[in-house]
Design an enzyme around this catalytic site. Structure first.
Site, mmCIF file in Angstrom:
data_model
loop_
_atom_site.group_PDB
_atom_site.id
_atom_site.type_symbol
_atom_site.label_atom_id
_atom_site.label_comp_id
_atom_site.label_asym_id
_atom_site.label_seq_id
_atom_site.Cartn_x
_atom_site.Cartn_y
_atom_site.Cartn_z
ATOM 1 C CE1 TYR A 55 -3.030 -3.040 0.217
ATOM 2 C CE2 TYR A 55 -3.375 -2.615 2.542
ATOM 3 C CZ TYR A 55 -3.629 -3.365 1.405
ATOM 4 O OH TYR A 55 -4.479 -4.440 1.482
ATOM 5 N N PRO A 99 -15.360 -4.827 2.795
ATOM 6 C CG PRO A 99 -15.458 -4.236 5.062
ATOM 7 C CD PRO A 99 -14.504 -4.350 3.896
ATOM 8 C CG PHE A 112 -21.231 0.048 -5.635
ATOM 9 C CD1 PHE A 112 -20.947 0.772 -6.790
ATOM 10 C CD2 PHE A 112 -22.485 -0.549 -5.540
ATOM 11 C CE1 PHE A 112 -21.885 0.902 -7.811
ATOM 12 C CE2 PHE A 112 -23.426 -0.421 -6.556
ATOM 13 C CZ PHE A 112 -23.129 0.299 -7.687
HETATM 14 N N1 LIG Z 1 -6.061 -8.588 1.062
HETATM 15 C C1 LIG Z 1 -6.340 -7.863 0.019
HETATM 16 O O1 LIG Z 1 -6.000 -8.212 -1.119
HETATM 17 C C2 LIG Z 1 -7.080 -6.575 0.179
HETATM 18 C C3 LIG Z 1 -7.685 -5.950 -0.937
HETATM 19 C C4 LIG Z 1 -8.399 -4.756 -0.716
HETATM 20 C C5 LIG Z 1 -8.503 -4.236 0.567
HETATM 21 N N2 LIG Z 1 -7.894 -4.862 1.617
HETATM 22 C C6 LIG Z 1 -7.998 -4.337 3.001
HETATM 23 O O2 LIG Z 1 -9.376 -4.158 3.337
HETATM 24 C C7 LIG Z 1 -9.601 -2.822 3.781
HETATM 25 C C8 LIG Z 1 -11.006 -2.370 3.438
HETATM 26 O O3 LIG Z 1 -11.273 -2.549 2.063
HETATM 27 P P1 LIG Z 1 -11.502 -1.330 1.039
HETATM 28 O O4 LIG Z 1 -10.943 -0.090 1.618
HETATM 29 O O5 LIG Z 1 -11.023 -1.814 -0.269
HETATM 30 O O6 LIG Z 1 -13.080 -1.241 0.879
HETATM 31 P P2 LIG Z 1 -14.315 -0.939 1.827
HETATM 32 O O7 LIG Z 1 -13.924 -0.945 3.240
HETATM 33 O O8 LIG Z 1 -15.373 -1.844 1.359
HETATM 34 O O9 LIG Z 1 -14.713 0.536 1.357
HETATM 35 C C9 LIG Z 1 -13.866 1.634 1.495
HETATM 36 C C10 LIG Z 1 -14.473 2.796 0.734
HETATM 37 O O10 LIG Z 1 -15.734 3.111 1.309
HETATM 38 C C11 LIG Z 1 -15.774 4.454 1.757
HETATM 39 N N3 LIG Z 1 -16.505 4.422 3.045
HETATM 40 C C12 LIG Z 1 -16.104 3.851 4.196
HETATM 41 N N4 LIG Z 1 -17.050 3.949 5.148
HETATM 42 C C13 LIG Z 1 -18.086 4.595 4.571
HETATM 43 C C14 LIG Z 1 -19.350 5.013 5.041
HETATM 44 N N5 LIG Z 1 -19.738 4.764 6.286
HETATM 45 N N6 LIG Z 1 -20.167 5.686 4.179
HETATM 46 C C15 LIG Z 1 -19.782 5.945 2.913
HETATM 47 N N7 LIG Z 1 -18.591 5.563 2.405
HETATM 48 C C16 LIG Z 1 -17.750 4.902 3.233
HETATM 49 C C17 LIG Z 1 -14.339 4.886 1.873
HETATM 50 O O11 LIG Z 1 -14.210 6.245 1.566
HETATM 51 P P3 LIG Z 1 -13.438 7.304 2.527
HETATM 52 O O12 LIG Z 1 -12.098 6.736 2.837
HETATM 53 O O13 LIG Z 1 -13.386 8.527 1.707
HETATM 54 O O14 LIG Z 1 -14.311 7.430 3.733
HETATM 55 C C18 LIG Z 1 -13.653 4.045 0.808
HETATM 56 O O15 LIG Z 1 -13.745 4.671 -0.456
HETATM 57 C C19 LIG Z 1 -8.485 -2.024 3.083
HETATM 58 O O16 LIG Z 1 -8.243 -0.798 3.760
HETATM 59 C C20 LIG Z 1 -7.322 -2.988 3.171
HETATM 60 O O17 LIG Z 1 -6.704 -2.884 4.438
HETATM 61 C C21 LIG Z 1 -7.205 -6.026 1.440
#
Ligand SMILES: NC(=O)c1ccc[n+]([C@@H]2O[C@H](COP(=O)([O-])OP(=O)(O)OC[C@H]3O[C@@H](n4cnc5c(N)ncnc54)[C@H](OP(=O)(O)O)[C@@H]3O)[C@@H](O)[C@H]2O)c1
Length: 328
Positions: free
Chosen positions: A56, A209, A214
């Site tokens: 990252y 999650p 989206f």
């Molecule tokens: N192992 C892997 O290959 C892998 C792949 C992807 C991700 N990950 C890990 O999983 C974590 C979470 O996944 P992710 O960040 O991809 O996706 P996510 O948690 O599903 O969604 C994050 C997105 O949602 C927005 N968001 C968060 N809370 C919200 C809310 N209450 N209302 C509206 N929008 C909201 C965030 O925007 P803002 O930041 O602008 O609030 C960001 O754009 C990552 O940080 C990473 O540590 C691991």
């Protein structure tokens, strides 16, 4: 907040993914001060599991986490990952060579770099970021078991591994958690993988999650995302798929108003309802959204609501632009 256990590792029921603070969703640039405030608020709210990776940034996210944690490092569980960057022994500059690699010399170099950037003498949960088809998983886990003996890592995890790989890995050294994409619109771990985790007593850490944001309803059209945002290339966010996938969001919104929560909270509460061995790691840069997401632990969905959410349609579009990049 009550805690959950990933095998033998106790953590808060909802973790914090810090990836988006430094990479992939940073089209408008990074704001480290804002991100650090969010990490501090998370600790205050009882979040203990913080998820990062050397990839990252690369590297800058681990550095940010160290600066944010400061003298509170021992209050939290640091999870980081190796295996998406290729290192050479004794490299003087951090490598920028991206690609799946769990070659032993690369993994050792990755570990030392992560420890240095995180400013710690041990990593609580060390994941292989992607399975490397070129290195037998037994060899990778054998090397990680050596790191456990050295005291440099405490627990071992895998990401996006198949049931067969998990089984082979666990036979060498106990695996604490599998981190894979799992949400209302990515149900892939259900069935063989989840059954295997439960049989072996391994925890599940759902990443993305909120469906990369989206499922919250906050993204209303593809152009809400900056042109270099990673999601612009994600088939589910493409113009053609977007409107169709909004039907899923509309259904989540309906249940949210019925349950007295927000769509983000419903998406997380549905995951939390899948079992006490499930610990999602939603990512956000913002304190308000963090507070909202942690609030999901207070939202209890009825059996009927869980069932209706489980019956939502499959989304249009793959979850990655190139699904062959996901090792198994
Ligand atoms: N192992 C892997 O290959 C892998 C792949 C992807 C991700 N990950 C890990 O999983 C974590 C979470 O996944 P992710 O960040 O991809 O996706 P996510 O948690 O599903 O969604 C994050 C997105 O949602 C927005 N968001 C968060 N809370 C919200 C809310 N209450 N209302 C509206 N929008 C909201 C965030 O925007 P803002 O930041 O602008 O609030 C960001 O754009 C990552 O940080 C990473 O540590 C691991």
């Amino acid at each position: 907040m009550q805690t959950r256990t990933l095998r033998d590792l106790e953590v808060g029921p909802v973790g914090l993914g810090t990836m988006g603070m430094s990479a992939f969703y940073t089209g408008a640039g990074t704001d480290d001060e804002k991100s650090i405030r969010t990490i501090h608020r998370a600790i205050d709210l009882g979040v203990t599991l913080f998820d990062t990776a050397e990839a990252y940034g690369p590297y800058t996210n681990e550095d940010l986490l160290r600066r944010a944690l400061g003298d509170r490092r021992d209050d939290v569980v640091i999870a980081t990952k190796f295996g998406l960057i290729t290192h050479t022994p004794g490299e003087t500059e951090p490598s920028t060579q991206r690609g799946i690699s769990s070659a032993p010399e690369s993994v050792r170099e990755a570990l030392e770099g992560s420890l240095r950037r995180l400013g710690t003498d041990h990593i609580d949960l060390y994941y292989q970021h992607r399975v490397d088809p070129a290195v037998p998983i037994e060899d990778v886990i054998g090397q990680l078991a050596g790191f456990v003996e050295e005291g440099k890592i405490r627990h071992i995890g895998l990401s996006e591994a198949s049931a067969a790989t998990i089984r082979k890995a666990h036979a060498v050294h106990p695996i604490t958690a599998l981190q894979s994409e799992y949400s209302l619109w990515t149900r892939d771990p259900e069935g063989e993988v989840l059954d295997t985790l439960r049989e072996l007593g391994i925890g599940l850490v759902p990443y993305s999650p909120l469906g990369r944001g989206f499922l919250t309803g906050a993204i209303t059209k593809p152009s809400d995302l900056d042109s270099d945002d990673f999601r612009r290339a994600n088939p589910r966010f493409a113009e053609a798929a977007f409107a169709e996938n909004m039907r899923i969001v509309d259904a989540v919104k309906d249940i949210a108003s019925e349950a007295g929560g927000t769509p983000a909270q419903v998406a997380l509460a549905w995951l939390l309802a899948q079992g006490d061995d499930v610990v999602p790691i939603p990512g956000t840069k913002r304190v308000t959204r963090l507070e909202e997401n942690v609030g999901a632990t207070d939202l209890t969905l009825t059996t009927d609501q869980v069932a209706r959410l489980s019956a939502l349609p499959v989304p249009t579009g793959d979850r990655y632009p190139d699904m062959s990049s996901i090792g198994r």
